[in-house]
Each structure stands twice: as structure tokens, then as C-alpha cells.
Enzyme design. Structure first.
Site, PDB file in Angstrom:
ATOM      1  N   ARG A   1      -5.742   0.667  -4.820  1.00 22.13           N
ATOM      2  CA  ARG A   1      -4.927  -0.369  -4.141  1.00 22.13           C
ATOM      3  C   ARG A   1      -5.816  -1.466  -3.530  1.00 22.13           C
ATOM      4  O   ARG A   1      -5.529  -1.991  -2.472  1.00 22.13           O
ATOM      5  CB  ARG A   1      -4.033   0.238  -3.049  1.00 22.13           C
ATOM      6  CG  ARG A   1      -3.028   1.266  -3.538  1.00 22.13           C
ATOM      7  CD  ARG A   1      -2.017   0.667  -4.497  1.00 22.13           C
ATOM      8  NE  ARG A   1      -0.928   1.566  -4.774  1.00 22.13           N
ATOM      9  CZ  ARG A   1      -0.891   2.452  -5.781  1.00 22.13           C
ATOM     10  NH1 ARG A   1      -1.905   2.548  -6.619  1.00 22.13           N
ATOM     11  NH2 ARG A   1       0.160   3.213  -5.967  1.00 22.13           N
TER      12      ARG A   1
ATOM     13  N   SER B   1       5.567   2.239  -1.431  1.00 20.73           N
ATOM     14  CA  SER B   1       4.762   2.961  -0.425  1.00 20.73           C
ATOM     15  C   SER B   1       4.299   1.978   0.642  1.00 20.73           C
ATOM     16  O   SER B   1       3.685   0.958   0.313  1.00 20.73           O
ATOM     17  CB  SER B   1       3.521   3.577  -1.074  1.00 20.73           C
ATOM     18  OG  SER B   1       3.872   4.453  -2.103  1.00 20.73           O
TER      19      SER B   1
ATOM     20  N   GLU C   1      -0.437  -0.299   3.129  1.00 26.62           N
ATOM     21  CA  GLU C   1      -0.647  -0.850   1.781  1.00 26.62           C
ATOM     22  C   GLU C   1       0.015  -2.223   1.672  1.00 26.62           C
ATOM     23  O   GLU C   1      -0.490  -3.137   1.024  1.00 26.62           O
ATOM     24  CB  GLU C   1      -0.066   0.104   0.734  1.00 26.62           C
ATOM     25  CG  GLU C   1      -0.344  -0.329  -0.678  1.00 26.62           C
ATOM     26  CD  GLU C   1       0.736   0.076  -1.655  1.00 26.62           C
ATOM     27  OE1 GLU C   1       1.671  -0.716  -1.863  1.00 26.62           O
ATOM     28  OE2 GLU C   1       0.631   1.173  -2.228  1.00 26.62           O
TER      29      GLU C   1
HETATM   30  P1  FAD Z   1       4.278 -10.166  -3.864  1.00 23.89           P
HETATM   31  O1  FAD Z   1       4.873  -9.163  -2.933  1.00 23.89           O
HETATM   32  O2  FAD Z   1       4.987 -11.445  -4.044  1.00 23.89           O
HETATM   33  O3  FAD Z   1       2.786 -10.447  -3.402  1.00 23.89           O
HETATM   34  C1  FAD Z   1       1.908  -9.399  -3.083  1.00 23.89           C
HETATM   35  C2  FAD Z   1       0.530  -9.990  -2.730  1.00 23.89           C
HETATM   36  O4  FAD Z   1      -0.018 -10.611  -3.887  1.00 23.89           O
HETATM   37  C3  FAD Z   1       0.604 -11.101  -1.680  1.00 23.89           C
HETATM   38  O5  FAD Z   1      -0.571 -11.036  -0.918  1.00 23.89           O
HETATM   39  C4  FAD Z   1       0.636 -12.368  -2.497  1.00 23.89           C
HETATM   40  O6  FAD Z   1       0.149 -13.503  -1.789  1.00 23.89           O
HETATM   41  C5  FAD Z   1      -0.260 -12.002  -3.657  1.00 23.89           C
HETATM   42  N1  FAD Z   1       0.077 -12.700  -4.908  1.00 23.89           N
HETATM   43  C6  FAD Z   1       1.226 -12.593  -5.604  1.00 23.89           C
HETATM   44  N2  FAD Z   1       1.151 -13.326  -6.735  1.00 23.89           N
HETATM   45  C7  FAD Z   1      -0.060 -13.922  -6.733  1.00 23.89           C
HETATM   46  C8  FAD Z   1      -0.733 -14.815  -7.634  1.00 23.89           C
HETATM   47  N3  FAD Z   1      -0.179 -15.262  -8.758  1.00 23.89           N
HETATM   48  N4  FAD Z   1      -1.982 -15.222  -7.299  1.00 23.89           N
HETATM   49  C9  FAD Z   1      -2.581 -14.799  -6.164  1.00 23.89           C
HETATM   50  N5  FAD Z   1      -1.995 -13.966  -5.277  1.00 23.89           N
HETATM   51  C10 FAD Z   1      -0.752 -13.526  -5.568  1.00 23.89           C
HETATM   52  N6  FAD Z   1       2.905  -0.764  -6.332  1.00 23.89           N
HETATM   53  C11 FAD Z   1       2.080   0.044  -7.028  1.00 23.89           C
HETATM   54  O7  FAD Z   1       0.879  -0.226  -7.131  1.00 23.89           O
HETATM   55  N7  FAD Z   1       2.534   1.182  -7.623  1.00 23.89           N
HETATM   56  C12 FAD Z   1       3.831   1.550  -7.559  1.00 23.89           C
HETATM   57  O8  FAD Z   1       4.208   2.574  -8.103  1.00 23.89           O
HETATM   58  C13 FAD Z   1       4.740   0.716  -6.842  1.00 23.89           C
HETATM   59  N8  FAD Z   1       6.029   1.045  -6.706  1.00 23.89           N
HETATM   60  C14 FAD Z   1       6.881   0.239  -6.003  1.00 23.89           C
HETATM   61  C15 FAD Z   1       8.228   0.618  -5.894  1.00 23.89           C
HETATM   62  C16 FAD Z   1       9.116  -0.180  -5.185  1.00 23.89           C
HETATM   63  C17 FAD Z   1      10.559   0.252  -5.087  1.00 23.89           C
HETATM   64  C18 FAD Z   1       8.663  -1.372  -4.586  1.00 23.89           C
HETATM   65  C19 FAD Z   1       9.637  -2.256  -3.863  1.00 23.89           C
HETATM   66  C20 FAD Z   1       7.338  -1.748  -4.670  1.00 23.89           C
HETATM   67  C21 FAD Z   1       6.421  -0.936  -5.369  1.00 23.89           C
HETATM   68  N9  FAD Z   1       5.056  -1.265  -5.491  1.00 23.89           N
HETATM   69  C22 FAD Z   1       4.219  -0.466  -6.224  1.00 23.89           C
HETATM   70  C23 FAD Z   1       4.522  -2.454  -4.808  1.00 23.89           C
HETATM   71  C24 FAD Z   1       4.699  -3.755  -5.628  1.00 23.89           C
HETATM   72  O9  FAD Z   1       5.666  -3.602  -6.622  1.00 23.89           O
HETATM   73  C25 FAD Z   1       3.394  -4.204  -6.277  1.00 23.89           C
HETATM   74  O10 FAD Z   1       2.392  -4.366  -5.315  1.00 23.89           O
HETATM   75  C26 FAD Z   1       3.561  -5.507  -7.057  1.00 23.89           C
HETATM   76  O11 FAD Z   1       2.394  -5.791  -7.778  1.00 23.89           O
HETATM   77  C27 FAD Z   1       3.904  -6.690  -6.151  1.00 23.89           C
HETATM   78  O12 FAD Z   1       4.290  -7.764  -6.971  1.00 23.89           O
HETATM   79  P2  FAD Z   1       5.022  -9.033  -6.385  1.00 23.89           P
HETATM   80  O13 FAD Z   1       5.063 -10.064  -7.464  1.00 23.89           O
HETATM   81  O14 FAD Z   1       6.322  -8.650  -5.796  1.00 23.89           O
HETATM   82  O15 FAD Z   1       3.999  -9.480  -5.269  1.00 23.89           O
HETATM   83  N1  EPU Z   2       5.620  14.765  -0.553  1.00 22.37           N
HETATM   84  C1  EPU Z   2       5.988  15.398   0.598  1.00 22.37           C
HETATM   85  N2  EPU Z   2       7.198  15.088   1.145  1.00 22.37           N
HETATM   86  C2  EPU Z   2       8.048  14.221   0.550  1.00 22.37           C
HETATM   87  C3  EPU Z   2       7.672  13.564  -0.628  1.00 22.37           C
HETATM   88  C4  EPU Z   2       6.434  13.854  -1.167  1.00 22.37           C
HETATM   89  O1  EPU Z   2       5.261  16.202   1.149  1.00 22.37           O
HETATM   90  O2  EPU Z   2       9.136  14.011   1.095  1.00 22.37           O
HETATM   91  C5  EPU Z   2       4.341  15.107  -1.149  1.00 22.37           C
HETATM   92  C6  EPU Z   2       4.579  15.961  -2.385  1.00 22.37           C
HETATM   93  O3  EPU Z   2       3.786  17.103  -2.325  1.00 22.37           O
HETATM   94  C7  EPU Z   2       4.141  15.077  -3.530  1.00 22.37           C
HETATM   95  C8  EPU Z   2       3.146  14.157  -2.863  1.00 22.37           C
HETATM   96  O4  EPU Z   2       3.628  13.964  -1.553  1.00 22.37           O
HETATM   97  O5  EPU Z   2       3.552  15.827  -4.555  1.00 22.37           O
HETATM   98  C9  EPU Z   2       2.979  12.825  -3.582  1.00 22.37           C
HETATM   99  O6  EPU Z   2       4.253  12.201  -3.691  1.00 22.37           O
HETATM  100  P1  EPU Z   2       4.596  11.236  -4.916  1.00 22.37           P
HETATM  101  O7  EPU Z   2       4.295  11.902  -6.206  1.00 22.37           O
HETATM  102  O8  EPU Z   2       5.974  10.736  -4.683  1.00 22.37           O
HETATM  103  O9  EPU Z   2       3.565  10.074  -4.813  1.00 22.37           O
HETATM  104  P2  EPU Z   2       2.934   9.288  -3.573  1.00 22.37           P
HETATM  105  O10 EPU Z   2       1.537   9.763  -3.408  1.00 22.37           O
HETATM  106  O11 EPU Z   2       3.804   9.356  -2.402  1.00 22.37           O
HETATM  107  C10 EPU Z   2       1.897   7.417  -5.020  1.00 22.37           C
HETATM  108  C11 EPU Z   2       1.821   5.921  -4.986  1.00 22.37           C
HETATM  109  C12 EPU Z   2       3.086   5.330  -5.576  1.00 22.37           C
HETATM  110  C13 EPU Z   2       3.212   5.782  -7.028  1.00 22.37           C
HETATM  111  C14 EPU Z   2       3.262   7.306  -7.050  1.00 22.37           C
HETATM  112  C15 EPU Z   2       3.230   7.857  -8.451  1.00 22.37           C
HETATM  113  C16 EPU Z   2       0.388   5.300  -3.162  1.00 22.37           C
HETATM  114  C17 EPU Z   2       0.286   4.722  -1.793  1.00 22.37           C
HETATM  115  N3  EPU Z   2       1.617   5.458  -3.639  1.00 22.37           N
HETATM  116  O12 EPU Z   2       2.937   7.805  -4.161  1.00 22.37           O
HETATM  117  O13 EPU Z   2       2.967   3.908  -5.562  1.00 22.37           O
HETATM  118  O14 EPU Z   2       4.351   5.254  -7.639  1.00 22.37           O
HETATM  119  O15 EPU Z   2       2.118   7.855  -6.361  1.00 22.37           O
HETATM  120  O16 EPU Z   2       1.953   7.700  -8.973  1.00 22.37           O
HETATM  121  O17 EPU Z   2      -0.635   5.594  -3.767  1.00 22.37           O
HETATM  122  C18 EPU Z   2       3.360   1.971  -4.225  1.00 22.37           C
HETATM  123  O18 EPU Z   2       2.147   1.783  -4.241  1.00 22.37           O
HETATM  124  O19 EPU Z   2       4.166   1.204  -3.656  1.00 22.37           O
HETATM  125  C19 EPU Z   2       3.909   3.168  -4.877  1.00 22.37           C
HETATM  126  C20 EPU Z   2       5.205   3.468  -4.872  1.00 22.37           C
END
Ligand code: FAD
Ligand code: EPU
Length: 339
Positions: A165, A239, A335
Site C-alpha cells: 500500500r 480497508s 490506509e
Molecule cells: P481516489 O480515491 O480518487 O484517490 C486516491 C489517491 O490517489 C488520492 O491521493 C489522489 O489524489 C490520488 N490520485 C488519484 N488519481 C490520481 C492520478 N491520476 N494522478 C495522481 N494521483 C492520483 N484498495 C486496494 O488496494 N485493494 C482492495 O482490495 C480495495 N478494495 C476496496 C473496496 C472498496 C469497497 C472500496 C470503497 C475501496 C477499496 N480499495 C481497495 C481502495 C481503492 O479502491 C483504491 O485505493 C483505488 O485505487 C482508489 O482509486 P480512486 O480512483 O477512487 O482514487
Molecule cells: N478477520 C477477523 N474478523 C473479521 C474479519 C476478518 O478476525 O471480522 C480476520 C480473518 O481471520 C481473516 C483476516 O482477518 O482471515 C483477513 O481478512 P480479509 O481476508 O478480509 O482481508 P484483510 O486483511 O482484512 C486485505 C486488504 C484488502 C483486500 C483483502 C483481500 C489491506 C489493508 N486490506 O484485507 O484490501 O481486498 O485483503 O486480499 O491490506 C483495501 O485495501 O481497501 C482492501 C479492501
């Protein structure tokens, strides 16, 4: 090119926080971006926010500057060799649309990153990751526009300092570059990543006999849809905290009292702890005060049930950090980008 004044960003952030930006402008080309820069009355060096889908941002106050909403479009194959296909995607494309494009064409490597919200341009900012794969694993290069020099620069994999991240754009070059496009290096022959437990279980439930990038993508979509709240219904940014990395010793002291601690060895000396587990143990799972809450299914996700302010969500995150620190001597790091 149009610069609007005093624009609500409620529909431009997945938390649904209602704050106002002093100026707001959409750009669909670099020329348009340059025009906006020259006409804006805001200080471009100090008060600029590049916005994609707003799915990794928490606004805690009005934004006293200009927001550039990136709508650069286009996806194309730019190169091919014996083993790889190189796909160039403009920064304003939805990430998941690029995933679908690759999967449809059998370009492998991106399938575990299905359904991550947001735009291509934000993907390198935090090196998006899920289910055992990170952007860096399929990244070739990107082009970015330097807001001060007004030049376009190319960043190769080693230039980006990608980490968990993390990237150079989140640190040293924060707010200096507008990412314009990203080139992904996809595989012609798939290498499947199903080691993340939940994927194997889901593939079993789906009764998959033969692995393919299509069914891995579908498994990831199913898992995500079951556990992460849909921001269109409940405001959130995925997250809220990173999973903390702690020493072997710290993990051991937690394990002494909590044999069920969820952790993964990173190397010989360090472990990654599941922040969701730490937060749940501190009693926050399902907590709600007003419209700010901690998601009942995945407590790592903080939510806005309707009209929470960004400050209320932030205050809740601070309370969570303090209680996890008190209970486990582990400091959670946010994050989500706090603005
Ligand atoms: P924004 O929120 O618009 O911007 C994020 C940051 O990037 C800001 O600092 C912004 O200034 C900068 N930025 C955006 N575009 C540009 C550009 N073109 N040039 C320079 N800077 C820029 N993230 C994960 O890594 N893994 C996941 O599994 C994951 N799951 C998610 C699930 C949900 C339900 C949600 C809501 C979010 C999740 N995220 C996850 C977080 C998010 O989706 C990612 O970080 C995504 O890349 C953000 O994209 P955005 O276009 O919405 O960025
Ligand atoms: N867990 C609990 N309690 C709960 C839920 C989960 O204890 O209520 C424990 C479980 O043991 C589970 C572990 O947490 O195995 C990990 O949970 P999960 O697999 O849901 O993943 P996470 O570590 O919570 C990360 C990323 C996610 C990504 C998933 C899948 C980060 C900060 N988050 O979540 O990314 O989608 O793994 O790879 O690394 C994001 O960055 O926004 C994001 C959603």
C-alpha cells in the site's frame, strides 16, 4: 474547459462526505489540464487534489483549493512479445473495466485484482492489492505529468518504490505528479494465484473443475461482494487501516495471551497481523455512533450510514487506533488518504 466554484464533492467520494471544494474542473486531455492550471485562481503548488473515483479518500473539511477530476480515457495493446502483452490504460478508465478487458482477451495476471473500485491513475498511488497479487506484479511503466515542471515523465517499475500500500507517489512525490496512463505487462500463459484461502474455498463452492482466469476473477468478485459493503449503498473506502507489520517478538507476546491471533510470516523476523482481528478483539466490530460505524462483516472497513461527517469517521478511527494500541501495543496506520 470549465472551472466551477464551490462544488459539493458528496457524489465524488465513496464515503459520501458532503464537503465543498473551492474550485473543481474535469480534464479529458493534458491540454485541458494545462488550460485549467493557467486559468485557476488557486495555488497549484499547494492546494491541488487529483481525484479519480474518490474511493480511497476521507474528506474531513472543505477543500480550499482546486480539485482536478481525471477523465482521461482509452485502453489499447501497445506491445507484444513471446510471453507478454502490454496494455496501456488511461488514468481515467475504471480499474475494473481494464480487468474485464484483459480477462475477455485472455491476458492473465490481473484476475485477482477484480472489482477494486476507482480509476487506473490511482492504482499505482498505493500499489493496489488483493488476494495475493499487487499492481507491482503486472506493472510495466507509467507516464505522469509534473505539475511544477509541466513535463511528462516515465516511471519504470524500479522508479516507483512500490511496497505494501505504498509508492513514491504517496511519499516523496506526493501531490507533484498527475498520473496520465499506466502500461500493464500481462501474461499470455496464466500463472494462477489461488493460495489465498478464500479463493480455493470459493472455487470449490462454484464447483470449478479447471482453473481459468475467468473463474478466478469470478471467485474474487463473489468473495468481495459477500463481505465488502457496496459504497453505492453504504459509504466506505475499503480497508481504513493497513494490516500492521510487527516483529516476531511482538507477535509472540500477543500469541501468548491470544492463541487465535491471525498473522502471516513476512520473513524470518516479521509478521503481518490481521487488523480486522485486532479491531474485532477490541470490541469495535459492528459499533455505530450516529452514522459513523465499524462494518459488522469486515471491521477493517469504517462506514458512513448516511450523514456522518468526515471528522466523525476520523474520530472513530482515532478511537480504534488508541484502543488497539492500549490492548496490543500495536499502532494501526490509516490506509485511506485523509484530506
Ligand atoms: P481516489 O480515491 O480518487 O484517490 C486516491 C489517491 O490517489 C488520492 O491521493 C489522489 O489524489 C490520488 N490520485 C488519484 N488519481 C490520481 C492520478 N491520476 N494522478 C495522481 N494521483 C492520483 N484498495 C486496494 O488496494 N485493494 C482492495 O482490495 C480495495 N478494495 C476496496 C473496496 C472498496 C469497497 C472500496 C470503497 C475501496 C477499496 N480499495 C481497495 C481502495 C481503492 O479502491 C483504491 O485505493 C483505488 O485505487 C482508489 O482509486 P480512486 O480512483 O477512487 O482514487
Ligand atoms: N478477520 C477477523 N474478523 C473479521 C474479519 C476478518 O478476525 O471480522 C480476520 C480473518 O481471520 C481473516 C483476516 O482477518 O482471515 C483477513 O481478512 P480479509 O481476508 O478480509 O482481508 P484483510 O486483511 O482484512 C486485505 C486488504 C484488502 C483486500 C483483502 C483481500 C489491506 C489493508 N486490506 O484485507 O484490501 O481486498 O485483503 O486480499 O491490506 C483495501 O485495501 O481497501 C482492501 C479492501
Amino acid at each position: 474547459m470549465k472551472i466551477e466554484n464551490n462544488v459539493s464533492l458528496k457524489k465524488h467520494n465513496s464515503f459520501g462526505i458532503d464537503i465543498v471544494a473551492k474550485q473543481f474542473a474535469i480534464f479529458q486531455s493534458i491540454n485541458e489540464l494545462e488550460e485549467i492550471i493557467s486559468y485557476s485562481t488557486c495555488n497549484i503548488q499547494h492546494a491541488t487534489l487529483i481525484l479519480g473515483g474518490g474511493s480511497n479518500i476521507l474528506f474531513t473539511k472543505n477543500f480550499d483549493g482546486i480539485v482536478f477530476k481525471n477523465e482521461l480515457k482509452g485502453i489499447e495493446v501497445v506491445k507484444e512479445d513471446a510471453e507478454h502483452i502490454y496494455v496501456k490504460a488511461a488514468a481515467g478508465e475504471l480499474w475494473h473495466n481494464v480487468v474485464l478487458y484483459c480477462i475477455k482477451n485472455n491476458y492473465a495476471g490481473i484476475e485477482n485484482l477484480s472489482l477494486i473500485p476507482g480509476c487506473v491513475g490511482a492504482a499505482p498511488i498505493q500499489n493496489i492489492g488483493a488476494y495475493g497479487v499487487e499492481l507491482k506484479d503486472i506493472f510495466y511503466e507509467l507516464q505522469a505529468y509534473h505539475l511544477h515542471d509541466k513535463t511528462i515523465q516515465t516511471f519504470k517499475l524500479t522508479d516507483c518504490n512500490f511496497g505494501y500500500r505504498e509508492s513514491i507517489f504517496k511519499n516523496k512525490f506526493k501531490n507533484q505528479f498527475v498520473i496520465v496512463n499506466v502500461i500493464l505487462k500481462l501474461n499470455k500463459q496464466p500463472i494462477f494465484h489461488t493460495q489465498y484461502g478464500a479463493i480455493e474455498k470459493e472455487l470449490e463452492t462454484m464447483k470449478v473443475k479447471e482453473l481459468s482466469i475467468q473463474n478466478i476473477s469470478q471467485a474474487v468478485i463473489n468473495i468481495r461482494s459477500a463481505k465488502l459493503p457496496n459504497p453505492k449503498i453504504i459509504g466506505n473506502a475499503g480497508s481504513f487501516f493497513k494490516n500492521p507489520i510487527v516483529s516476531k517478538f511482538r507477535r509472540y507476546t500477543i500469541w501468548e495471551y491470544h492463541k487465535d491471533v491471525v498473522s502471516y510470516a513476512i520473513d524470518e523476523m516479521n509478521f503481518k497481523l490481521a487488523a480486522a482481528w485486532l479491531i474485532e478483539k477490541c470490541g469495535w466490530k459492528g459499533y455505530r455512533k450516529g452514522d459513523a460505524g465499524c462494518n459488522p462483516l469486515q471491521p477493517l472497513v469504517l462506514v458512513n450510514y448516511g450523514n456522518a461527517t468526515g471528522q466523525e469517521i476520523y474520530d472513530l478511527s482515532e478511537q480504534i487506533i488508541q484502543s488497539v494500541k492500549k490492548e496490543f501495543s500495536v499502532v494501526l496506520e490509516r490506509e485511506v488518504n485523509i484530506i
